[in-house]
Design a protein around this motif. Structure first.
Motif, PDB file in Angstrom:
ATOM      1  N   ALA A 157     -28.943  -0.169  11.513  1.00  0.00           N
ATOM      2  CA  ALA A 157     -29.097   0.248  12.914  1.00  0.00           C
ATOM      3  C   ALA A 157     -28.666  -0.856  13.856  1.00  0.00           C
ATOM      4  CB  ALA A 157     -30.550   0.638  13.176  1.00  0.00           C
ATOM      5  N   ASN A 186     -33.752   2.092  16.761  1.00  0.00           N
ATOM      6  CA  ASN A 186     -33.278   3.442  16.432  1.00  0.00           C
ATOM      7  C   ASN A 186     -32.977   4.288  17.664  1.00  0.00           C
ATOM      8  OD1 ASN A 186     -33.263   3.186  13.694  1.00  0.00           O
ATOM      9  ND2 ASN A 186     -35.160   4.311  13.333  1.00  0.00           N
ATOM     10  N   VAL A 246     -29.047   4.523  18.323  1.00  0.00           N
ATOM     11  CA  VAL A 246     -28.161   4.606  17.161  1.00  0.00           C
ATOM     12  C   VAL A 246     -27.276   5.843  17.237  1.00  0.00           C
ATOM     13  CG1 VAL A 246     -28.112   4.948  14.667  1.00  0.00           C
ATOM     14  CG2 VAL A 246     -29.618   3.237  15.640  1.00  0.00           C
TER      15      VAL A 246
END
Length: 386
Positions: free
Chosen positions: A237, A262, A265
């Motif tokens: 990530a 995250n 991403v």
């Protein structure tokens, strides 16, 4: 006027006031202190659904859904006595109405088949005082529990202790890398604290959510604020976002990779899908151009004729790079990279920008001295005098 001592209990989202003369304790709900607090965005839009179901909050991030089938008038902010596995517990009503159905759906609870525990009644003064006595024991109990676990040589960490509202049971939250045989530990705890014991294993991220705190961004930790399910986070990530793989910057207060890695991403992966993979230099009539860096979100790629230097970089749109790669495969070489125009992209404009820090200082007045050391009022006036 009676003097009162005020204590803000952010672990349970309430304000505790104690009268110094009568020793009477009162608790009031404070929504701003709640971990994993919910905003009732359907307030005022009651449609009669889930009228008897309520979300009840306990210590830190522990919540549950309870049914009020006794016909009592229960509303948000009430201290209620709820049914427990053994005895009873005390919690605060945090949600009611249709939004409770939304919350149950997000947690995978089917109201048709789920067995709801009951709200027995509203908490009385005696219940609140007993609850506060149990809360006062939590800190010392946790310290003693950590000492006992260390003396027994168990590879575990007691992260938090939560007493039940009636003071007859406590939940010990612990962290362990592997499996721990705590059967003997439970017996020692029961003899030491004279209560029923429940051991609950949690992860490092959940521990950070229980304790709470501020992140490096200056805001409350996401795990304590709104995250209920923790997804796996890997260094990929960070790589897809071109972040520096520095463990000190990528790790949160829990010692694991930050949950916020995250968040963007999907945006980066979508932008990367439109950026061609360049494994060889681009061929132009005046030489080879090497890829030096890529602006992923703007979809711009920077090339240089010098393989080892970033002194002279030429920007190309990702779509143009894809066309040049096709031309090179067909044996066609564009004229020169130097003739390519600068790609037009929207720029971020800020009112502060790169202004000098001296803009906060008061401007200094210019002083000029004429002949004989006398001060002149200004340059223009001095010129007229001459």
């Amino acid at each position: 006027m009676d003097k009162e001592s005020i204590q803000y209990d952010c672990f349970r989202g309430c304000v505790v006031t104690t009268n110094a003369q009568t020793s009477q304790t009162n608790c009031t709900y404070k929504a701003g202190c709640c971990k994993l607090s919910d905003r009732n965005w359907l307030s005022g839009a009651e449609d009669g659904t889930f009228a008897n179901l309520f979300e009840v909050r306990f210590k830190n991030t522990r919540k549950g859904f309870y049914i009020n089938d006794s016909g009592q008038n229960v509303k948000i902010g009430d201290m209620v006595i709820v049914e427990a596995a053994n005895g009873h517990d005390l919690g605060i009503v945090t949600l009611s109405g249709p939004v409770v159905g939304r919350q149950m759906k997000s947690r995978g609870i089917n109201p048709e088949t789920f067995e709801f525990k009951k709200i027995l009644r509203k908490a009385r003064q005696l219940d609140i005082e007993k609850w506060q006595e149990a809360i006062a024991r939590e800190q010392q109990t946790m310290i003693s529990a950590r000492r006992i676990a260390a003396e027994m040589g168990l590879e575990m960490k007691i992260g938090d202790v939560e007493f039940q509202g009636d003071g007859t049971k406590a939940i010990f939250y612990y962290i362990a890398d592997g499996r721990v045989d705590f059967r003997q530990l439970i017996k020692v705890f029961a003899e030491e604290f004279r209560i029923r014991i429940e051991m609950k294993q949690i992860g490092a991220r959940q521990e950070a959510g229980l304790i709470g705190g501020l992140g490096i961004c200056g805001r409350e930790l996401c795990c304590a604020n709104y995250i209920t399910s923790f997804q796996s986070i890997s260094t990929s990530a960070a790589r897809c976002q071109d972040l520096s793989l520095n463990p000190q910057k990528l790790a949160g207060q829990c010692g694991k990779l930050k949950c916020c890695l995250n968040y963007e991403v999907a945006t980066y992966l979508d932008a990367q899908s439109r950026i061609p993979r360049v494994s060889e230099p681009l061929e132009f009539e005046d030489g080879l151009a090497w890829l030096r860096k890529t602006d992923i979100l703007r979809e711009i790629m920077y090339f240089s004729y010098d393989k080892t230097s970033d002194a002279d970089l030429y920007a190309l749109d990702a779509s143009d790079v894809r066309e040049i790669i096709k031309m090179n495969r067909n044996g066609i070489k564009p004229e020169s990279l130097r003739s390519e125009p600068e790609p037009s992209v929207p720029e971020f404009i800020t009112a502060v920008g790169d202004d000098s820090i001296t803009r906060f200082d008061a401007p200094k007045k210019r002083r000029s001295h004429g002949k004989g050391g006398h001060k002149r009022k200004g340059g223009k006036q001095a010129k007229n005098e001459r």
